[in-house]
Design a protein around this motif. Structure first.
Motif, PDB file in Angstrom:
ATOM      1  N   THR A  94       0.836  -1.201   0.000  1.00 20.58           N
ATOM      2  CA  THR A  94       0.000   0.000   0.000  1.00 20.58           C
ATOM      3  C   THR A  94       0.873   1.255   0.000  1.00 20.58           C
ATOM      4  O   THR A  94       0.598   2.214  -0.715  1.00 20.58           O
ATOM      5  N   ASP A 109      -6.214  -1.399  -4.235  1.00 18.47           N
ATOM      6  CA  ASP A 109      -5.455  -2.107  -3.213  1.00 18.47           C
ATOM      7  C   ASP A 109      -6.151  -3.413  -2.825  1.00 18.47           C
ATOM      8  O   ASP A 109      -7.383  -3.465  -2.737  1.00 18.47           O
ATOM      9  N   ASP A 110      -5.351  -4.439  -2.596  1.00 15.34           N
ATOM     10  CA  ASP A 110      -5.878  -5.733  -2.143  1.00 15.34           C
ATOM     11  C   ASP A 110      -6.950  -6.286  -3.051  1.00 15.34           C
ATOM     12  O   ASP A 110      -8.064  -6.592  -2.616  1.00 15.34           O
ATOM     13  N   ARG A 170       4.388  -3.644   9.426  1.00 11.47           N
ATOM     14  CA  ARG A 170       3.403  -2.938  10.242  1.00 11.47           C
ATOM     15  C   ARG A 170       3.519  -3.359  11.705  1.00 11.47           C
ATOM     16  O   ARG A 170       3.456  -2.544  12.625  1.00 11.47           O
ATOM     17  N   ASN A 206      -5.299  -2.212   8.236  1.00  9.44           N
ATOM     18  CA  ASN A 206      -3.996  -1.561   8.097  1.00  9.44           C
ATOM     19  C   ASN A 206      -3.488  -0.939   9.386  1.00  9.44           C
ATOM     20  O   ASN A 206      -2.955   0.172   9.401  1.00  9.44           O
TER      21      ASN A 206
HETATM   22 MG    MG Z   1      -2.059  -2.886   2.154  1.00  5.98          MG
END
Ligand code: MG
Ligand code: ADP
Length: 444
Positions: free
Chosen positions: A152, A208-209, A308, A366
């Motif tokens: 992302t 995205d995704d 993350r 996210n």
């Molecule tokens: Mg992502």
């Protein structure tokens, strides 16, 4: 526009008091005019590239800090020279504002903040090339890789880069499940106007995704139309996914075969030294106190497969140091991370994947597991936290008390309230229902 001009005027007053006369006359005095507002950014016209570079290098964080105190909204200033706005009509029209209003880009996801190493070098270089010459190099650009590895970020960096060069381009960042929600809302209400306004005539589409498109068959057909329309106009499409296009299940072949006709790049797991580099970089952005090398190493060694989560752990450590007002050392780091590391250990040993629920939900939104178990009441974290409560209750029928423990030691009444909130809301909120359906599919 007056409101934004007013905010800049007020900011200038503070800047005048903050900096020397010389600096003020040099940099800020000639930069008084707000020329545009778009996507949460207030664009201020500066006289030349020198001033622009100076501001962006030295003064920008101070400026936005001042702005933060002036307004409750999340706004920021951006600085442009007249060449940047050559193509715009002299007075910015409402239409121009609306064109950019919905692109959803997070400005922090840019190329400068992306730490490059062997796991993502190729993807990074390709993304840069695409950003430089959208529609020319590879269409679509298909980026795949595991969760939390920077897909992302890289995708939005492309969007931000293009937007910086040309604030007129119509860029849309959208998650595939949001596309489904938008399309089903439009068809259910019989009113396509909003949908068309959002998706028609785009210059750049960032999806995205894409793997999440599997739950909407009709949406896939609509997406196929959109894809072909943009492709034939040589408008850039960027797609991310957790797997290669050929492995996408539940998405029609004629669509997945289109995905492979541009360029596919992947992002792999970061090496230890890359992880340490990332931590160093993030630490500088988050705290003024330097963190000892062994602390960074400890975190990097324990978080190997998701950046993350790596960031979440670092933030937790920094936050721990702040609330207990201690200097961070290895011992304090271990203390701070104990609940997270313990949860992971249990997770590996047990057949009941309760903690997996936390990581699936965190990935979906996210955010990191550390955010979910933190005490922050930021709405970005509260909803995912409540969803965890709901899933642990409705799917696994765990006692409230145990759910509270899994979520970092919360009271059973808190858990009960969170669970009830979601079970009520899910009956009327279709978007939430779709989100939870997608999450449940991954939890199994
Ligand atoms: Mg992502
Ligand atoms: P994905 O979309 O692959 O799940 P994200 O792009 O959301 O992953 O990245 C997760 C977090 O990690 C984000 O906060 C992002 O800024 C950060 N991140 C990922 N890769 C890098 C990198 N190479 N350098 C700096 N930060 C990164």
């Amino acid at each position: 526009m007056d409101l934004y001009q007013d905010l800049w005027d007020k900011t200038l007053v503070v800047l005048e008091k903050t900096y020397s006369d010389e600096i003020f006359q040099d940099i800020f005095y000639p930069s008084r005019e707000v020329v545009k507002f778009a996507n949460g950014s207030i664009y201020v016209l500066v006289p030349n590239l020198y001033v622009k570079a100076k501001i962006n290098k030295i003064y920008i964080s101070k400026i936005n800090e001042i702005l933060k105190k002036l307004t409750k909204e999340t706004l920021k200033f951006k600085f442009i020279v007249s060449e940047d706005i050559e193509d715009i009509q002299p007075s910015p029209t409402v239409e121009a504002d609306e064109r950019l209003a919905e692109n959803n880009l997070n400005e922090h996801y840019n190329f400068e903040s992306f730490v490059v190493g062997e796991s993502n070098m190729f993807a990074y270089r390709f993304a840069m090339n695409v950003a430089d010459q959208p529609g020319m190099i590879a269409n679509p650009l298909y980026i795949f890789g595991g969760v939390g590895l920077g897909k992302t970020h890289l995708m939005q960096a492309i969007g931000n880069y293009i937007l910086d060069k040309d604030i007129q381009s119509k860029i849309l960042y959208v998650q595939a499940n949001e596309f489904i929600v938008d399309y089903s809302k439009a068809t259910q209400s019989g009113n396509m106007a909003n949908f068309e306004k959002k998706y028609n005539n785009l210059d750049i589409l960032l999806v995205d995704d894409i793997q999440m498109l599997d739950i909407g068959k009709k949406s896939q057909q609509e997406f196929f139309k959109l894809f072909n329309d943009m492709y034939s106009k040589k408008k850039q499409i960027v797609i991310t996914s957790d797997r290669p296009a050929a492995d996408l299940e539940g998405i029609m072949d004629r669509l997945t075969s289109r995905f492979s006709c541009g360029m596919t790049v992947d992002i792999k797991l970061p090496t230890l030294s890359q992880r340490i580099n990332i931590l160093k970089r993030k630490a500088i952005e988050t705290t003024t106190k330097p963190l000892p090398e062994d602390v960074l190493e400890f975190i990097a060694q324990n978080y190997t497969d998701n950046i993350r989560e790596l960031e979440g752990a670092l933030n937790r450590v920094i936050y721990y140091g702040e609330i207990y007002d201690v200097d961070i050392n290895l011992e304090k780091t271990k203390e701070a991370l104990e609940p997270l590391l313990k949860a992971r250990k249990n997770n590996k040993n047990s057949s009941n994947n309760y903690d997996n629920v936390l990581s699936v939900v965190a990935n979906f939104y996210n955010i990191s597991v550390a955010d979910i178990i933190s005490n922050s009441r930021n709405s970005k974290f509260v909803l995912p936290r409540h969803i965890c409560m709901y899933i642990l209750k409705s799917k696994y029928e765990l006692p409230y008390k145990q759910i509270g423990m899994i979520l970092g030691g919360r009271d059973h009444t808190t858990v009960m309230a969170g669970n009830n909130k979601i079970s009520d809301e899910i009956t009327t909120n279709n978007e939430l229902k779709l989100a939870i359906d997608s999450i449940l599919k991954k939890v199994d």
